[in-house]
Design an enzyme around this catalytic site. Structure first.
Site, PDB file in Angstrom:
ATOM      1  N   SER A 118      47.243 -13.196 -38.146  1.00  0.00           N
ATOM      2  CA  SER A 118      47.578 -14.519 -38.667  1.00  0.00           C
ATOM      3  C   SER A 118      46.956 -15.639 -37.848  1.00  0.00           C
ATOM      4  CB  SER A 118      49.102 -14.694 -38.700  1.00  0.00           C
ATOM      5  OG  SER A 118      49.673 -14.352 -37.466  1.00  0.00           O
ATOM      6  N   HIS A 139      44.744 -11.917 -44.493  1.00  0.00           N
ATOM      7  CA  HIS A 139      46.037 -12.392 -44.030  1.00  0.00           C
ATOM      8  C   HIS A 139      46.985 -12.484 -45.218  1.00  0.00           C
ATOM      9  CE1 HIS A 139      48.582 -15.873 -42.203  1.00  0.00           C
ATOM     10  NE2 HIS A 139      49.192 -14.693 -42.077  1.00  0.00           N
ATOM     11  N   GLU A 151      44.903 -14.943 -47.523  1.00  0.00           N
ATOM     12  CA  GLU A 151      43.934 -15.762 -46.811  1.00  0.00           C
ATOM     13  C   GLU A 151      42.811 -14.828 -46.346  1.00  0.00           C
ATOM     14  OE1 GLU A 151      44.562 -19.564 -43.811  1.00  0.00           O
ATOM     15  OE2 GLU A 151      45.645 -17.721 -43.395  1.00  0.00           O
ATOM     16  N   ASN A 189      48.439 -21.067 -40.873  1.00  0.00           N
ATOM     17  CA  ASN A 189      49.222 -21.274 -39.654  1.00  0.00           C
ATOM     18  C   ASN A 189      48.798 -22.491 -38.846  1.00  0.00           C
ATOM     19  OD1 ASN A 189      51.253 -19.245 -39.693  1.00  0.00           O
ATOM     20  ND2 ASN A 189      49.650 -17.732 -39.428  1.00  0.00           N
TER      21      ASN A 189
END
Length: 295
Positions: A118, A139, A151, A189
Site C-alpha cells: 500500500s 493494491h 490501484e 494512501n
C-alpha cells in the site's frame, strides 16, 4: 491467465484469493504455517457464507470458490505453474524484498510478479529480480471481495505490456483499475493517511472524542466510516507503517505519525484485529458484526 499464486493468507491475502477463486481462477494460497492457512480459509468460508445469506452468490458458487483454492506452506511448490504471483505479506520492506528474491529464483522469468503493498516502492522491489519490467503493484482495497478499486502501480521499469495485462485482469475480476505512478503512498494512501493521522492528532490534542470526530466526518463529509474507525479496520500498525514510508520518502513533517498512534501500536492496540484500537472489539460477536457490514 489461469493460475494465480497468492503469498500471505492474512486479511488481504485471503481476500485476494477469494476474489480470484470466485471468478474461476485456480488459486494457490501460500503461507508459512498450516495454522495461518487454516485461519485464512476459515475467513474465506465465513465471508462466502455472508454473501450466500445476502443472496449475492449461490451455493454452487460457494463450493466452486473453495474448490478453486489450493494451500501450500512451501513457497517454491506454491508458485510452480503460476502465471501471476501476488505478494500480500505484512507491510515491511525487508520482508517483501526477501520474498521477491525467493520469487526470482523460484519462478519463470515470464511470470508476472505483483505486490499488494500500500506504500512501498515498486521500483525498489523490482530491483531485486531479473527482468524488473514484470514487477507491478496491485493494491487491492479491504475488504477485497467487495471494494471495486485496484490501484495499479507502475514502477520505473514496469513494461507497458505488463501494465495492460494487469489492467485487463483487474477488469475481469469486476474491479475498476486505476493506473498510478510509483511514489510513496501512491494515490490512495497519500491522501487517506494524512487525513487519518490528522484525525488522530485532533483526538491527541483533545479537540473532541473518538465518537465525535467520526460523527463529524460521517455526517458532515458523507464518509461511510469515520477516520478513526477506518484506522481500526485497516490496522493501526499498517497505518503507522504507511506513514513511516511516506515520511521517509518525502522528508515532510506533515507525514510524521502522531505520537498517540505510535504509542497505541507499541501497546498492541492495533484495532479490529487485536480486539481494541480507538474502539473496543473485545467481544468476538461485536467484531464480527463490524466486519459483516462490509461483506
Amino acid at each position: 491467465m489461469k493460475t494465480i499464486a497468492v503469498i500471505g493468507a492474512g486479511t488481504m491475502g485471503n481476500g485476494i484469493a477469494h476474489t480470484f477463486a470466485q471468478k474461476g481462477f485456480t488459486v494457490k494460497l501460500i503461507d508459512i504455517s498450516e495454522k495461518a492457512l487454516d485461519k485464512g480459509m476459515s475467513a474465506i468460508a465465513t465471508n462466502l457464507d455472508r454473501m450466500l445469506t445476502k443472496g449475492t452468490i449461490n451455493q454452487e458458487e460457494v463450493s466452486k470458490t473453495i474448490t478453486n483454492i489450493i494451500t501450500y506452506t512451501d513457497l517454491k511448490d506454491g508458485v510452480v505453474g503460476a502465471d501471476l504471483v501476488i505478494e500480500a505479506a505484512t507491510e515491511n520492506v525487508d520482508l517483501k524484498l526477501a520474498i521477491f528474491k525467493q520469487l526470482n529464483e523460484a519462478c519463470s522469468h515470464n511470470t508476472i510478479l505483483a505486490t499488494n503493498t500500500s506504500s512501498i516502492s515498486i521500483t525498489q522491489i523490482g530491483a531485486v529480480v531479473v527482468h524488473p519490467e514484470r514487477v507491478i503493484g496491485m493494491h487491492f482495497m479491504n475488504p477485497v471481495p467487495i471494494m471495486q478499486l485496484v490501484e495499479v502501480i507502475r514502477g520505473y521499469n514496469t513494461s507497458e505490456e505488463v501494465t495492460q495485462i494487469i489492467m485487463q485482469l483487474s477488469e475481469k475480476l469486476g474491479k475498476t483499475p486505476v493506473e498510478v505512478n510509483d511514489y510513496p503512498g501512491f494515490v490512495a494512501n497519500r491522501i487517506l493517511m494524512p487525513m487519518i493521522n490528522e484525525a488522530i492528532e485532533t483526538l491527541y490534542n483533545k479537540v473532541a472524542g473518538v465518537y465525535e470526530i467520526d460523527t463529524v466526518m460521517k455526517l458532515g463529509m458523507a464518509h461511510p466510516m469515520g477516520p478513526l474507525q477506518l484506522a481500526d479496520f485497516i490496522g493501526l500498525d499498517v497505518c503507522l507503517s504507511i506513514l513511516n514510508v511516506m515520511y521517509d520518502g518525502f522528508k515532510n513533517p506533515k507525514y510524521a505519525p502522531c505520537p498517540l498512534l505510535v504509542n497505541m501500536v507499541r501497546a498492541g492496540k492495533l484495532g479490529l484485529k487485536s480486539g481494541e484500537g480507538f474502539y473496543n472489539y473485545a467481544e468476538s460477536k461485536k467484531a464480527e458484526k463490524v466486519a459483516a457490514q462490509f461483506i
